[in-house]
Design a protein around this motif. Sequence first.
Motif, mmCIF file in Angstrom:
data_model
loop_
_atom_site.group_PDB
_atom_site.id
_atom_site.type_symbol
_atom_site.label_atom_id
_atom_site.label_comp_id
_atom_site.label_asym_id
_atom_site.label_seq_id
_atom_site.Cartn_x
_atom_site.Cartn_y
_atom_site.Cartn_z
ATOM 1 N N GLY A 699 -19.082 14.277 2.652
ATOM 2 C CA GLY A 699 -19.594 14.935 1.456
ATOM 3 C C GLY A 699 -20.815 15.765 1.738
ATOM 4 O O GLY A 699 -21.190 15.996 2.901
ATOM 5 N N LEU A 700 -21.461 16.217 0.670
ATOM 6 C CA LEU A 700 -22.633 17.068 0.779
ATOM 7 C C LEU A 700 -23.906 16.237 0.839
ATOM 8 O O LEU A 700 -23.965 15.113 0.341
ATOM 9 C CB LEU A 700 -22.703 18.012 -0.421
ATOM 10 N N ALA A 701 -24.935 16.815 1.434
ATOM 11 C CA ALA A 701 -26.293 16.266 1.427
ATOM 12 C C ALA A 701 -26.419 14.940 2.164
ATOM 13 O O ALA A 701 -27.382 14.205 1.944
ATOM 14 C CB ALA A 701 -26.803 16.116 -0.004
ATOM 15 N N LYS A 702 -25.473 14.636 3.042
ATOM 16 C CA LYS A 702 -25.548 13.376 3.785
ATOM 17 C C LYS A 702 -26.572 13.488 4.911
ATOM 18 O O LYS A 702 -27.052 14.572 5.235
ATOM 19 C CB LYS A 702 -24.178 13.002 4.354
ATOM 20 N N GLY A 703 -26.873 12.354 5.517
ATOM 21 C CA GLY A 703 -27.805 12.315 6.627
ATOM 22 C C GLY A 703 -27.108 12.449 7.958
ATOM 23 O O GLY A 703 -25.951 12.878 8.042
ATOM 24 N N GLY A 704 -27.813 12.035 9.016
ATOM 25 C CA GLY A 704 -27.238 12.120 10.341
ATOM 26 C C GLY A 704 -28.186 11.603 11.398
ATOM 27 O O GLY A 704 -29.367 11.346 11.134
ATOM 28 N N ASP A 705 -27.650 11.443 12.617
ATOM 29 C CA ASP A 705 -28.431 10.969 13.758
ATOM 30 C C ASP A 705 -28.943 12.142 14.566
ATOM 31 O O ASP A 705 -28.250 13.159 14.750
ATOM 32 C CB ASP A 705 -27.575 10.066 14.644
ATOM 33 N N VAL A 706 -30.171 12.013 15.053
ATOM 34 C CA VAL A 706 -30.830 13.065 15.818
ATOM 35 C C VAL A 706 -31.121 12.550 17.224
ATOM 36 O O VAL A 706 -31.591 11.418 17.390
ATOM 37 C CB VAL A 706 -32.141 13.508 15.141
ATOM 38 N N THR A 707 -30.851 13.400 18.215
ATOM 39 C CA THR A 707 -31.178 13.072 19.604
ATOM 40 C C THR A 707 -31.912 14.248 20.224
ATOM 41 O O THR A 707 -31.508 15.407 20.027
ATOM 42 C CB THR A 707 -29.908 12.770 20.416
ATOM 43 N N LEU A 708 -32.977 13.967 20.944
ATOM 44 C CA LEU A 708 -33.757 14.988 21.641
ATOM 45 C C LEU A 708 -33.513 14.891 23.140
ATOM 46 O O LEU A 708 -33.388 13.779 23.694
ATOM 47 C CB LEU A 708 -35.255 14.800 21.355
ATOM 48 N N TYR A 709 -33.473 16.064 23.799
ATOM 49 C CA TYR A 709 -33.236 16.116 25.230
ATOM 50 C C TYR A 709 -34.228 17.065 25.896
ATOM 51 O O TYR A 709 -34.589 18.105 25.317
ATOM 52 C CB TYR A 709 -31.817 16.611 25.535
ATOM 53 N N TYR A 710 -34.654 16.712 27.106
ATOM 54 C CA TYR A 710 -35.341 17.636 28.013
ATOM 55 C C TYR A 710 -34.411 17.868 29.199
ATOM 56 O O TYR A 710 -34.020 16.906 29.893
ATOM 57 C CB TYR A 710 -36.645 17.047 28.556
ATOM 58 N N ASP A 711 -34.013 19.078 29.423
ATOM 59 C CA ASP A 711 -33.183 19.432 30.585
ATOM 60 C C ASP A 711 -31.951 18.538 30.692
ATOM 61 O O ASP A 711 -31.528 18.136 31.782
ATOM 62 C CB ASP A 711 -34.012 19.359 31.874
ATOM 63 N N GLY A 712 -31.383 18.176 29.551
ATOM 64 C CA GLY A 712 -30.175 17.373 29.520
ATOM 65 C C GLY A 712 -30.392 15.883 29.495
ATOM 66 O O GLY A 712 -29.440 15.118 29.317
#
Length: 788
Positions: A699-712
């Motif tokens: 649906g709309l306006a849902k959340g999610g997981d975030v991942t950060l990477y440096y050089d993979g």
Amino acid sequence: MNPDRHARTMLPIPDRPLPGLTTYDAKDPETSYPPIEPLRPPSGAPNVLVILVDDAGFGSSSVFGGPCRTPNAEKLAAGGLTYNRFHTTALCAPTRAALLSGRNHHSVGMGSITETATSAPGNSSLRPNTKAPLAMTLKLNGYSTAQFGKCHEVPVWQSSPMGPFDAWPSVGGGFETFYGFIGGENNQWDPSLYDGTTPVEPPATPEQGYHLTEDLADHAVTWIRTQKALMPDKPFFVYFAPGATHAPHHVPQEWADKYAGAFADGWDVQREKTFARQKELGVIPADAQLTPRHAEIPAWDDMPAELKPVLEREMEVYAGFMEHTDHHIGRIIDTIEDLGILEDTIIYYIIGDNGASAEGTLNGAFNEMANFNGMAALETPEFLTSKIGELGSPSSYNHYAVGWAWAMDAPFQWTKQVASHWGGTRNGTIIHWPNGITDKGGLRSQFTHVIDVAPTILEAAGLPEPTMVNGVQQSPIEGTSMLYSFNEPAAPERHTLQYFEMFGNRGIYHKGWSAVTKHRTPWELVGGALRAFDDDVWELYDGSVDYSQAHDLSTEDPHRLHELQRLWLIEAVKYNVLPIDDRGAERLNPELAGRPSLIHGNTQLLFPGMGRLSENSVLSIKNKSFSVTAELDVPDGGANGVVIAQGGRFGGWSVYVKDGLATFVYNVLGIHEFRIVASKALEQGRHQVRMEFAYDGGGLAKGGDVTLYYDGDEVGSGRVGATQPMIFSADETTDIGFESGTAVTADYEPATSRFTGRIHWVQLDVGVDDADHFIDPEERFRIAMARQ
């Protein structure tokens, strides 16, 4: 009076040198050429000032009986004419397109706002070149032309810093000078401004006393003084269209405080007060009726007691906003008077480009973007109460409740967007022209419409309607000059037929009678099924005895109703109203709407220094997974600053570096902020920083997981609990390597947000999963181009 030597129906006026003796030697006594004469309009053509206030209902200003003090409007009315049957189109961009062209809004492609344009001719947001704007006609006849304020007529796919600029005021619009903003609304404290087609920053901050209306008036005053100093014999056309009083309702606190306690009785009582004052002033007929409140609008007495202080403050802020606007409009009028040219200047003061706005929900809004995202429930009564002291301030993006909009449209039914009833389309208007009007303080009740402004100005200037402009044959102007009514109060009205339509709300006026049908309710943006157009219920009103559309005669005179319904259909075919389009969210999607999009595919490559990118200029990351990849050079000592930012304080997201740590933040409407920070700092040298957002879906306006990477390599992860599904902002933009406007997060200030290292490129991807979480720098262009 010398006859006009110019053939002005063809513009530009053709250069036609007279044949004569050509001498060999300039010293020859027979050598003779007429002196070069700068182009001027016919003798006696007046200066022109058109003032268009935004989102103000008929019953809002004091000059038309309302509670918002407008002394400068009152002063003009005392020396000029008041029109109490002047009409707009029920929405801002359509009214402006009609005003500036003299044609009906569907005729110039502006069936609604540019953001909901479709491929249908009447809704494309593209003005045909067969319908040249008034400013172009005046400029090509020798007028100086300038616009200050709002321009909402640029198609959204042409609103980036790269244009094309054909629809911008200072290019195809005919204005030699433009200072203002492109779009439907703007933050009054921190606006996104353009000087011509060049993005510029406000000259001061809110803390230094900056406010957009004052800034616009400053520029208008300076321009008028300069124009008269350098070209005193050349008339001007100035179009002053402030963002006020459209939401957000931003005004210095002392202006709002003037109205403390003034609205404690609520909107039902306020309508009654306004109605009585309108009768007292004579701006409505003595036998006019006050129309009742519809069931969709709550009674003041039914509002929660704990919310009423907030509701009162919303209206106090709005009233202060309108008085503040009138004050700065007065500075422009005073300048004209000080220059000794007031007598020879025709001034239109149009109080509203539609009825008062009911887009602020039943409770009002601290951030109106919550409603536009279908998330108004986040602003609970408790939340609104906690923000009462901030309404109107730089920390707010506020709007008042529906009930106040209804009250500001007294004595009529409904509000902005409702093109069927006069509450959506009837706006009080003043015309002041001492050299052309002898009936000072007079009232005019002939039916008039915003398309009548252009032909009135042309007739006042002694200019013919052009048949050819820039090599293109012109279609006739569709408005009717109002000049006939200036000195003949009882003159029979000449504009006797006019259709109305907006989002399926529609009506027809013919020789005093009106047939109307309301199809949808403005503040119901999501949910609910709409009736089929053929099932809409039509009403019939006799305007000769029923000024406010209070008595529906549809059952008493069905034959006349059917005649008017057929007449509406004929006019709709004539002016490109068909097909009627009542779609909502679908029209925000370019593919579904059938309009062009500046961005194609699922990848966009951006570079440092790019900025002021409107939301329609950037790949949409809403309601889907997306990633941001940036290649950076980190200097010795570490890096700080913004890599990419979209939106601002009232909703948006950003990838930035603080204290050497890459960070992603998602700001939901200024209410919830989700921040994910890398676990280690970026080291000196070249690196690739990547953020991946995995949308939950469903649906709309849902959340999610975030991942950060440096050089993979993974360096951080976290969670965004919710997102904005429709829009981040009407005025904030996307910037690479810095952030303009307001900041998405308090982690940095826009003034110090510039990235301290070097950004080589930033790539935005949607629905794409690079398994190694790294983009080969040598392949980035090939990848980006292949995905578009």
